[in-house]
Design a protein around this motif. Structure first.
Motif, mmCIF file in Angstrom:
data_model
loop_
_atom_site.group_PDB
_atom_site.id
_atom_site.type_symbol
_atom_site.label_atom_id
_atom_site.label_comp_id
_atom_site.label_asym_id
_atom_site.label_seq_id
_atom_site.Cartn_x
_atom_site.Cartn_y
_atom_site.Cartn_z
ATOM 1 N N ASN A 201 -2.179 7.629 3.374
ATOM 2 C CA ASN A 201 -0.970 8.410 3.133
ATOM 3 C C ASN A 201 -1.068 9.680 3.959
ATOM 4 O O ASN A 201 -2.163 10.094 4.347
ATOM 5 N N ALA B 171 7.615 3.180 1.556
ATOM 6 C CA ALA B 171 8.522 3.748 2.560
ATOM 7 C C ALA B 171 7.804 4.516 3.675
ATOM 8 O O ALA B 171 8.276 4.564 4.806
ATOM 9 N N GLY B 172 6.630 5.096 3.361
ATOM 10 C CA GLY B 172 5.899 5.903 4.345
ATOM 11 C C GLY B 172 5.494 5.120 5.584
ATOM 12 O O GLY B 172 5.412 5.680 6.677
ATOM 13 N N LEU C 49 16.205 10.104 1.764
ATOM 14 C CA LEU C 49 17.542 9.590 1.449
ATOM 15 C C LEU C 49 18.183 10.237 0.234
ATOM 16 O O LEU C 49 19.395 10.423 0.187
ATOM 17 N N ARG D 207 11.838 9.973 -1.453
ATOM 18 C CA ARG D 207 11.535 11.143 -2.274
ATOM 19 C C ARG D 207 11.149 12.394 -1.518
ATOM 20 O O ARG D 207 11.139 13.472 -2.075
ATOM 21 N N ASN E 34 9.302 -2.012 0.467
ATOM 22 C CA ASN E 34 10.359 -1.716 1.432
ATOM 23 C C ASN E 34 11.378 -2.853 1.515
ATOM 24 O O ASN E 34 11.026 -4.019 1.369
ATOM 25 N N ILE E 35 12.598 -2.466 1.814
ATOM 26 C CA ILE E 35 13.657 -3.468 1.935
ATOM 27 C C ILE E 35 13.965 -3.746 3.410
ATOM 28 O O ILE E 35 14.827 -4.550 3.731
ATOM 29 N N GLY F 215 1.308 4.324 2.573
ATOM 30 C CA GLY F 215 2.624 4.961 2.642
ATOM 31 C C GLY F 215 3.460 4.831 1.382
ATOM 32 O O GLY F 215 4.679 4.729 1.458
ATOM 33 N N THR F 216 2.784 4.825 0.243
ATOM 34 C CA THR F 216 3.561 4.827 -0.995
ATOM 35 C C THR F 216 3.138 6.007 -1.863
ATOM 36 O O THR F 216 1.951 6.345 -1.922
ATOM 37 N N HIS G 137 10.908 -5.421 -3.983
ATOM 38 C CA HIS G 137 12.166 -4.731 -4.301
ATOM 39 C C HIS G 137 13.346 -5.333 -3.552
ATOM 40 O O HIS G 137 14.395 -4.692 -3.423
ATOM 41 N N GLU H 48 -0.486 12.490 2.841
ATOM 42 C CA GLU H 48 -1.002 13.542 1.943
ATOM 43 C C GLU H 48 -1.605 12.860 0.711
ATOM 44 O O GLU H 48 -1.489 11.641 0.564
ATOM 45 N N THR I 88 -1.839 11.686 -3.155
ATOM 46 C CA THR I 88 -0.822 11.328 -4.159
ATOM 47 C C THR I 88 -1.452 11.544 -5.538
ATOM 48 O O THR I 88 -2.651 11.830 -5.628
HETATM 49 P P1 NAD Z 1 8.417 7.206 -1.491
HETATM 50 O O1 NAD Z 1 9.556 7.714 -0.682
HETATM 51 O O2 NAD Z 1 8.371 7.513 -2.932
HETATM 52 O O3 NAD Z 1 7.049 7.737 -0.852
HETATM 53 C C1 NAD Z 1 6.749 7.650 0.497
HETATM 54 C C2 NAD Z 1 5.284 8.002 0.652
HETATM 55 O O4 NAD Z 1 4.948 7.830 2.014
HETATM 56 C C3 NAD Z 1 4.950 9.460 0.292
HETATM 57 O O5 NAD Z 1 3.802 9.470 -0.546
HETATM 58 C C4 NAD Z 1 4.625 10.107 1.635
HETATM 59 O O6 NAD Z 1 3.624 11.100 1.542
HETATM 60 C C5 NAD Z 1 4.144 8.920 2.426
HETATM 61 N N1 NAD Z 1 4.328 9.042 3.886
HETATM 62 C C6 NAD Z 1 5.369 9.621 4.547
HETATM 63 N N2 NAD Z 1 5.200 9.508 5.862
HETATM 64 C C7 NAD Z 1 4.037 8.834 6.040
HETATM 65 C C8 NAD Z 1 3.348 8.388 7.201
HETATM 66 N N3 NAD Z 1 3.803 8.617 8.427
HETATM 67 N N4 NAD Z 1 2.175 7.733 7.034
HETATM 68 C C9 NAD Z 1 1.681 7.499 5.780
HETATM 69 N N5 NAD Z 1 2.316 7.888 4.651
HETATM 70 C C10 NAD Z 1 3.483 8.539 4.785
HETATM 71 O O7 NAD Z 1 8.343 5.664 -1.214
HETATM 72 P P2 NAD Z 1 7.764 4.457 -2.063
HETATM 73 O O8 NAD Z 1 6.475 4.833 -2.682
HETATM 74 O O9 NAD Z 1 7.846 3.273 -1.176
HETATM 75 O O10 NAD Z 1 8.831 4.234 -3.259
HETATM 76 C C11 NAD Z 1 10.172 4.447 -3.083
HETATM 77 C C12 NAD Z 1 11.124 3.274 -3.241
HETATM 78 O O11 NAD Z 1 12.082 3.454 -2.204
HETATM 79 C C13 NAD Z 1 10.591 1.922 -3.037
HETATM 80 O O12 NAD Z 1 11.054 1.219 -4.110
HETATM 81 C C14 NAD Z 1 11.273 1.373 -1.782
HETATM 82 O O13 NAD Z 1 11.865 0.113 -2.081
HETATM 83 C C15 NAD Z 1 12.393 2.267 -1.510
HETATM 84 N N6 NAD Z 1 12.592 2.620 -0.071
HETATM 85 C C16 NAD Z 1 12.434 1.703 0.917
HETATM 86 C C17 NAD Z 1 12.609 2.078 2.245
HETATM 87 C C18 NAD Z 1 12.421 1.038 3.316
HETATM 88 O O14 NAD Z 1 12.759 -0.110 3.121
HETATM 89 N N7 NAD Z 1 11.862 1.409 4.480
HETATM 90 C C19 NAD Z 1 12.937 3.380 2.576
HETATM 91 C C20 NAD Z 1 13.119 4.287 1.531
HETATM 92 C C21 NAD Z 1 12.914 3.887 0.211
#
Ligand code: NAD
Length: 240
Positions: A207, A14-15, A31, A26, A95-96, A179-180, A112, A209, A211
């Protein structure tokens, strides 16, 4: 040796889409602050109140179609990396959204699922859609009502393409996580799988920060992906 001559596996979360204006789950203000997971991301929730769940995804899809939401430089750079890679390349996203495709990525798997597709829980018919989801929707194939849902993997469900993913991981030489949070399994376990092979693999993490998996990577690029990823990709391409 330049990584363009190696098999590259990219994992995004998502990041990478955050700077395009799509909330993560998270983080604070993500969300989950507005929704409870169990109300929108489980089969039980869908069975209990399908239109609450449908509307959550309608909202996500509408947001994605907003002209202000577009791929950022991190998405664009990954498409450039793919185009320049001389060996095998695979981008696996959690990401979706469709921002990687819109940036030009071709070798991509949405483990996903995706906001682009729906499927019928009765006959498994799947299709690309561009309308508001509703429990009144009639499946085009089996004509059942209320069985069609978003093609997104919910909690308790098996992520998609795991055979293809693990088969690519077997020959991966460069693993890049972007970004995960590396908290959601099985994606969070890909690095452990690779480390267990004992092979010489390069691990990079991008990332904003650190992880809880950061110490396992050879190098951590801390900062917004839209800055760190393009810098990295440009350096690699220049040095080829
Ligand atoms: P997560 O929300 O758990 O983590 C996001 C990570 O991105 C964090 O570690 C954060 O520090 C990092 N981050 C935030 N901003 C950033 C940036 N500008 N540059 C680099 N890193 C950055 O997300 P996840 O690990 O993808 O897992 C969450 C689940 O949520 C996944 O299964 C995903 O399918 C879903 N999701 C998807 C979307 C989407 O489709 N865009 C959005 C929200 C959640």
């Amino acid at each position: 040796m330049c990584i363009l001559n190696k098999n590259i596996f990219i994992l995004t979360g998502a990041g990478i889409s955050k700077e395009s204006g799509i909330e993560t789950f998270r983080e604070k203000d993500g969300l989950w602050d507005n929704y409870k997971i169990e109300d929108v991301c489980t089969v039980e929730a869908f069975n209990k109140d399908p239109d609450y769940v449908n509307n959550f995804y309608n909202e996500r899809k509408r947001k994605l179609q907003n002209p202000k939401i577009s791929p950022n430089n991190a998405h664009i750079s990954l498409a450039k990396l793919e185009a320049n890679c001389k060996r095998n390349f695979l981008l696996v996203t959690q990401n979706i959204d469709n921002l990687h495709e819109r940036a030009g990525s071709k070798k991509i798997l949405h483990m996903h699922g995706s906001l682009e597709k729906i499927y019928c829980m009765y006959c498994k018919h799947s299709e690309i859609f561009n309308f508001e989801l509703s429990s009144k929707y009639v499946c085009k194939n089996c004509k059942n009502v209320g069985m069609v849902r978003i093609d997104v993997v919910w909690f308790g469900e098996q992520p998609k393409y795991l055979d293809k993913i693990y088969s690519f991981l077997e020959n991966t030489e460069v693993f890049i996580s972007i970004g995960t949070s590396n908290n959601v399994y099985p994606a969070a376990g890909f690095i452990d799988f690779l480390l267990q092979t004992g092979k010489k693999i390069i691990f990079y993490e991008f990332n904003i920060e650190t992880t809880n998996k950061s110490s396992l990577f050879d190098k951590n690029f801390i900062g917004p992906a839209s800055k760190t990823v393009p810098g990295f990709v440009d350096r690699i391409i220049k040095s080829k």
